[in-house]
Design a protein around this motif. Structure first.
Motif, PDB file in Angstrom:
ATOM      1  N   MET A 134       2.678   8.422 -14.640  1.00  0.00           N
ATOM      2  CA  MET A 134       3.962   7.932 -14.128  1.00  0.00           C
ATOM      3  C   MET A 134       5.083   8.952 -14.358  1.00  0.00           C
ATOM      4  O   MET A 134       6.036   9.009 -13.585  1.00  0.00           O
ATOM      5  N   PHE A 160       1.246  -4.911 -19.561  1.00  0.00           N
ATOM      6  CA  PHE A 160       1.170  -4.535 -18.143  1.00  0.00           C
ATOM      7  C   PHE A 160      -0.249  -4.048 -17.833  1.00  0.00           C
ATOM      8  O   PHE A 160      -0.834  -3.292 -18.605  1.00  0.00           O
ATOM      9  N   TYR A 214       5.723  10.878 -11.229  1.00  0.00           N
ATOM     10  CA  TYR A 214       6.014  10.203  -9.955  1.00  0.00           C
ATOM     11  C   TYR A 214       7.213  10.819  -9.233  1.00  0.00           C
ATOM     12  O   TYR A 214       7.235  10.847  -8.007  1.00  0.00           O
ATOM     13  N   LYS A 267       4.657  -0.064  -8.950  1.00  0.00           N
ATOM     14  CA  LYS A 267       4.056  -0.040 -10.284  1.00  0.00           C
ATOM     15  C   LYS A 267       5.064   0.473 -11.311  1.00  0.00           C
ATOM     16  O   LYS A 267       5.301  -0.185 -12.329  1.00  0.00           O
ATOM     17  N   ILE A 305       0.836  -1.208   0.000  1.00  0.00           N
ATOM     18  CA  ILE A 305       0.000   0.000   0.000  1.00  0.00           C
ATOM     19  C   ILE A 305       0.871   1.259   0.000  1.00  0.00           C
ATOM     20  O   ILE A 305       0.673   2.168  -0.802  1.00  0.00           O
ATOM     21  N   ILE A 306       1.872   1.282   0.891  1.00  0.00           N
ATOM     22  CA  ILE A 306       2.689   2.482   1.040  1.00  0.00           C
ATOM     23  C   ILE A 306       3.477   2.808  -0.240  1.00  0.00           C
ATOM     24  O   ILE A 306       3.577   3.958  -0.653  1.00  0.00           O
ATOM     25  N   PHE A 307       4.050   1.775  -0.858  1.00  0.00           N
ATOM     26  CA  PHE A 307       4.898   2.014  -2.031  1.00  0.00           C
ATOM     27  C   PHE A 307       4.214   1.575  -3.326  1.00  0.00           C
ATOM     28  O   PHE A 307       4.874   1.207  -4.291  1.00  0.00           O
ATOM     29  N   TYR A 308       2.884   1.653  -3.325  1.00  0.00           N
ATOM     30  CA  TYR A 308       2.124   1.153  -4.475  1.00  0.00           C
ATOM     31  C   TYR A 308       2.619   1.733  -5.794  1.00  0.00           C
ATOM     32  O   TYR A 308       2.934   1.015  -6.742  1.00  0.00           O
ATOM     33  N   LYS A 309       2.732   3.058  -5.874  1.00  0.00           N
ATOM     34  CA  LYS A 309       3.112   3.641  -7.161  1.00  0.00           C
ATOM     35  C   LYS A 309       4.568   3.350  -7.503  1.00  0.00           C
ATOM     36  O   LYS A 309       4.907   3.207  -8.672  1.00  0.00           O
ATOM     37  N   GLU A 310       5.419   3.208  -6.484  1.00  0.00           N
ATOM     38  CA  GLU A 310       6.821   2.862  -6.750  1.00  0.00           C
ATOM     39  C   GLU A 310       6.933   1.434  -7.310  1.00  0.00           C
ATOM     40  O   GLU A 310       7.679   1.185  -8.248  1.00  0.00           O
ATOM     41  N   TRP A 356       7.622  10.490  -2.372  1.00  0.00           N
ATOM     42  CA  TRP A 356       7.312   9.293  -1.591  1.00  0.00           C
ATOM     43  C   TRP A 356       6.034   9.454  -0.789  1.00  0.00           C
ATOM     44  O   TRP A 356       5.689  10.553  -0.373  1.00  0.00           O
ATOM     45  N   LEU A 357       5.382   8.337  -0.544  1.00  0.00           N
ATOM     46  CA  LEU A 357       4.228   8.245   0.350  1.00  0.00           C
ATOM     47  C   LEU A 357       3.034   9.080  -0.093  1.00  0.00           C
ATOM     48  O   LEU A 357       2.094   9.282   0.650  1.00  0.00           O
ATOM     49  N   ARG A 401       0.034   9.900  -3.152  1.00  0.00           N
ATOM     50  CA  ARG A 401      -0.652   9.336  -4.307  1.00  0.00           C
ATOM     51  C   ARG A 401      -0.889  10.425  -5.331  1.00  0.00           C
ATOM     52  O   ARG A 401      -1.012  11.588  -4.983  1.00  0.00           O
TER      53      ARG A 401
END
Lengths: 293, 254
Positions: B99, B89, B102, A166, A159-164, B107-108, B110
């Motif tokens: 992306m 994917f 990002y 991905k 959950i915490i690093f979901y986008k990382e 970090w942390l 959304r």
């Protein structure tokens, strides 16, 4: 809690955490890394025992993480010396596993109630016999507590690093060019694989854990084109396989971990035949859709 | 003299024990659109990857805006070859473009609505807005390339590196991409593109870098893109045809 209840909870926790981790193993195209790490954690467990003379949860987890990281690191290192990726994996994990087998077969290992048979196949039937007492929760089998802990870690990390996860799974080149620590994330992921594997070790053993890691995720991939849905489906398939596996084992009185792995295979077969998107039958019914320009 | 946007000194790199790049030296000025041209195996992609530290350099230094890569990272956008990722994917077009943000999101956190809006407007620029919710496994080659370009645009970088953005795309996509590259240039950004089609070089790029393991020639297109220099770059694998005043070049480039 009944005897059967504990076994089903334990098995479901295996299915849940393996299902989550498995999705990223497949998307990162490192399914075989699960096989490698599931074997090398044996060395980690034996080494942890040699150092601490104890066979308890935290020591095993730590030993397994170190063994998993060592595996990942050695594979990476051999690759940097121009050895083909799969060959590097084959060399590293068999060697480390062999060292584990040698240690376990010596007098040291024999004192530790460890044996190769148990390490490979696991024995979920014995899990409710070894209870510990935890504050708030009360009496709980030690293996179940460890699995619950591993499951929380995995869930938290996903959950915490979901986008990382991905972006590093889809396009590590872009991730690196954006300044993300791709290699560090790779090792963190390998640690998660190790934690999941060692926690599942007692229940299903090193070989069956591969089935729980890969097959539910591969089945989920057939049903959806969305990562979040794939994660939910994969962990559900893991839990369903675990419970169905137990029911089969109780019904025909056979190996529980074997039946669970067999159940994951059944789920895959059903998905392969019936999935509306990539299924065999759907493929016959509906002609391949041409890609529009 | 104005400080160059890219400054490469004595760069060398190897691939599986073979040296593929050696003594690479060049500078690129702001606001230029440079085509990197050379035969197969000349090290074009390796040059980009080595400059961006995605591939280890044996020696040499690379500076962007006078800074090492790490410090200039946020000002650089990279478009890899579209074959470098798995288009099966499980994700959709808008997500892939998001992306690109990002690094900025951090970090942390959304992606928020603001980020998705940025991604959507980048897709509008590349003519892919109507495909925003499409699964990426349902895209044609040209559409994939436009998605990659949108993902680079959303980064709002000052310097772009693109690896064969025009390879295997339809004519409409090629026009759309070149339009965007011209706009980037017009707004003062610097773009370096690995390119394979010699016939369009004169129309598309104001600077050319001829590469074959090392820099053969580098400079303004009308001075560098000549028959002699091309022969030097491609060796004997090329034949010539005369069409009126201009030379049309056919290179055997699989």
């Amino acid at each position: 809690m009944t005897y059967a209840g504990w076994i089903m909870i334990t098995a479901s926790l295996v299915g849940l955490s393996c299902g989550l981790i498995g999705v990223f193993l497949i998307l990162r195209k490192m399914a075989m890394m699960a096989d490698a790490i599931s074997h090398t954690v044996l060395l980690g467990i034996v080494s942890a025992y040699l150092v601490t003379q104890e066979l308890s949860g935290p020591h095993m987890l730590l030993g397994a993480i170190l063994a998993g990281l060592l595996t990942a690191f050695l594979v990476q290192w051999l690759q940097s010396l121009q050895i083909e990726h799969h060959a590097a994996m084959g060399i590293v994990f068999t060697t480390l596993f062999a060292i584990g087998v040698i240690l376990i077969s010596t007098a040291v290992g024999k004192n530790a109630h460890l044996d190769v048979q148990h390490a490979l196949m696991g024995e979920i039937t014995f899990i409710p016999f070894k209870m510990i007492s935890l504050p708030l929760i009360g009496d709980i089998p030690e293996a179940t507590a460890m699995l619950a802990f591993a499951c929380l870690i995995v869930l938290f990390a996903v959950i915490i690093f979901y986008k990382e996860w991905k972006i590093t799974s889809f396009d590590p080149g872009l991730a690196a060019s954006l300044g993300l620590p791709v290699l560090l994330l790779h090792y963190v992921f390998m640690s998660l694989v190790s934690v999941t594997t060692v926690a599942s070790f007692d229940a299903v053993g090193a070989i069956m854990v591969v089935a729980m890691l890969i097959t539910p995720a591969a089945s989920a991939y057939l049903w959806t084109d969305r990562l979040l849905v794939m994660l939910i489906l994969s962990s559900s398939f893991g839990v369903i396989s675990a419970i169905v596996g137990y029911v089969i084992a109780a019904w025909i009185d056979t190996s529980i971990s074997g039946s669970m792995a067999f159940a994951t295979g059944l789920v895959f077969l059903i998905s392969f035949l019936l999935s509306p998107k990539h299924g065999l039958i759907a493929g016959y019914v509906r002609p391949a859709k041409p890609i529009e320009q | 003299m104005v400080e160059p946007v890219v400054e490469v000194k004595n760069l060398a790199a190897s691939y599986r024990k073979n040296i593929v790049l050696r003594d690479v030296n060049f500078c690129v000025q702001a606001g230029t659109l440079t085509g990197i041209i050379g035969p197969n195996g000349a090290g074009k992609s390796t040059l980009l990857k080595t400059m961006l530290t995605l591939h280890p350099a044996l020696q040499g230094s690379v500076k962007f805006f006078g800074l090492p890569f790490k410090k200039a990272q946020k000002r650089i956008g990279y478009v890899p070859q579209r074959g470098s990722v798995d288009w099966d994917f499980p994700t959709d077009v808008l997500d892939v473009v998001t992306m690109g943000l990002y690094g900025q999101i951090g970090w942390l956190r959304r992606p928020k609505r603001l980020h998705r809006e940025k991604a959507y407007s980048a897709l509008t620029q590349t003519g892919m807005a109507e495909y925003a919710e499409r699964q990426i496994n349902q895209l044609s080659g040209g559409q994939q390339q436009r998605v990659f370009l949108a993902r680079a645009l959303v980064q709002d970088a000052d310097l772009y590196f693109m690896d064969e953005p025009l390879a295997g795309v339809d004519a409409a996509t090629e026009r759309a991409i070149m339009n965007i590259l011209q706009q980037l240039k017009a707004s003062g950004k610097t773009v370096m593109v690995v390119h394979h089609d010699l016939q369009t070089v004169k129309d598309y790029f104001d600077h050319v870098l001829l590469l074959n393991r090392t820099v053969i020639r580098h400079g303004q297109t009308d001075q560098v893109f000549t028959k002699e220099h091309l022969a030097q770059t491609y060796g004997g694998t090329m034949r010539w045809m005369r069409e009126g005043e201009s030379h049309v070049v056919f290179a055997h480039d699989e």
